[in-house]
Design a protein around this motif. Structure first.
Motif, PDB file in Angstrom:
ATOM      1  N   HIS A 157      37.598  38.148  35.701  1.00  0.00           N
ATOM      2  CA  HIS A 157      39.039  38.566  36.480  1.00  0.00           C
ATOM      3  C   HIS A 157      39.333  37.828  37.697  1.00  0.00           C
ATOM      4  O   HIS A 157      38.367  37.657  38.546  1.00  0.00           O
ATOM      5  N   GLN A 206      42.327  36.663  33.426  1.00  0.00           N
ATOM      6  CA  GLN A 206      41.082  36.125  33.720  1.00  0.00           C
ATOM      7  C   GLN A 206      40.917  34.613  33.016  1.00  0.00           C
ATOM      8  O   GLN A 206      41.708  34.166  32.472  1.00  0.00           O
ATOM      9  N   SER A 229      44.576  42.582  33.106  1.00  0.00           N
ATOM     10  CA  SER A 229      43.363  41.696  34.044  1.00  0.00           C
ATOM     11  C   SER A 229      43.790  40.157  33.714  1.00  0.00           C
ATOM     12  O   SER A 229      43.403  39.972  32.450  1.00  0.00           O
TER      13      SER A 229
END
Length: 262
Positions: A53, A48, A46
């Motif tokens: 996210h 970020q 993910s």
């Protein structure tokens, strides 16, 4: 993304998705995909910004994550980090770890107005700690097209409905590859798909915000990266577009070698 990912055993039922056709869809999402078995895709990352996210990615080396260049094009001074070992983005999991990013390296040919060269390499501040829930994903180095009709796996934490609802747990689906000649028909993408791209069918099921940068995995190998170009998701006349990794072997190897020497 033996078969450590476990996706090959998934049944065709995962293809029964409902994807509403909207006039202005955001970038990169899986609409109503099926939840992936927990930690079955241990290469997933993910990406970020300021703790939220924004895109998918995948671990290709212990200190390197691949994603899509457009993912961070609107990020000014935000703090970019990579979450590895996650199934749920919010719930505590022993395998989860957030890594700071040492270098952000978009492909030099990427531009905001096109989807050409939509690749991004992120060098982690330290080597990832590998384990059952954190693994490297092999990527394709042989420059040849995947056969049309091949079922490939895509996964991500992108929004899952037209209302913008975001999943907390990783979603996935299987998509058949579409040959480039068909994808380039006037009624589809009208000649815009280059040899450095590939397509997958998008009839009611699609990658479309938050899934960009994730891998298109065919036979346990990453063949492509979900592009973040804006288009109508789930429209069978606008197949999903993926950047072919095998077309960028020298650039990827060069960036990682430079990072290792720094």
């Amino acid at each position: 993304m033996g078969d450590p990912e476990g996706w090959a055993a998934v049944t065709p039922e995962v293809l029964t998705l409902t994807c509403l056709l909207l006039a202005a869809q955001p970038r990169g999402r899986i609409l109503r995909g099926q939840e992936a078995p927990s930690h079955s895709r241990p290469y997933m990352a993910s990406v970020q910004v300021n703790g939220k996210h924004v895109c998918g990615g995948f671990l290709i080396a212990e200190q390197w994550v691949m994603s899509a260049a457009h993912c961070l094009e609107d990020v000014a001074d935000g703090k970019v980090q990579v979450l590895l070992g996650a199934h749920s983005l919010s719930q505590p999991e022993p395998s989860k770890r957030l890594y700071d990013v040492l270098r952000v390296v978009p492909h030099p040919g990427s531009r905001t107005e096109t989807i050409d060269h939509d690749l991004l390499l992120l060098q982690l501040s330290e080597k990832a700690v590998l384990g059952p829930a954190v693994q490297l994903l092999p990527w394709q180095r042989e420059d040849r097209d995947v056969a049309a009709g091949t079922l490939c796996d895509v996964a991500g934490w992108g929004v899952v409905s037209h209302t913008g609802r975001k999943p907390d747990r990783l979603q996935h689906l299987l998509l058949p590859v579409l040959d480039r000649a068909t994808c380039n028909l006037r009624t589809y993408h009208d000649g815009t798909i280059t040899e450095r791209m590939m397509c997958a069918e998008s009839n009611r099921r699609d990658t479309c915000k938050g899934d960009s940068g994730g891998p298109l995995v065919c036979g346990s190998v990453a063949e492509g990266v979900v592009t973040s170009g804006s288009r109508i998701c789930g429209n069978h006349k606008k197949p999903g577009i993926y950047t072919r990794l095998a077309s960028y072997v020298s650039w990827i190897d060069g960036v990682m070698a430079e990072g290792a020497a720094a």
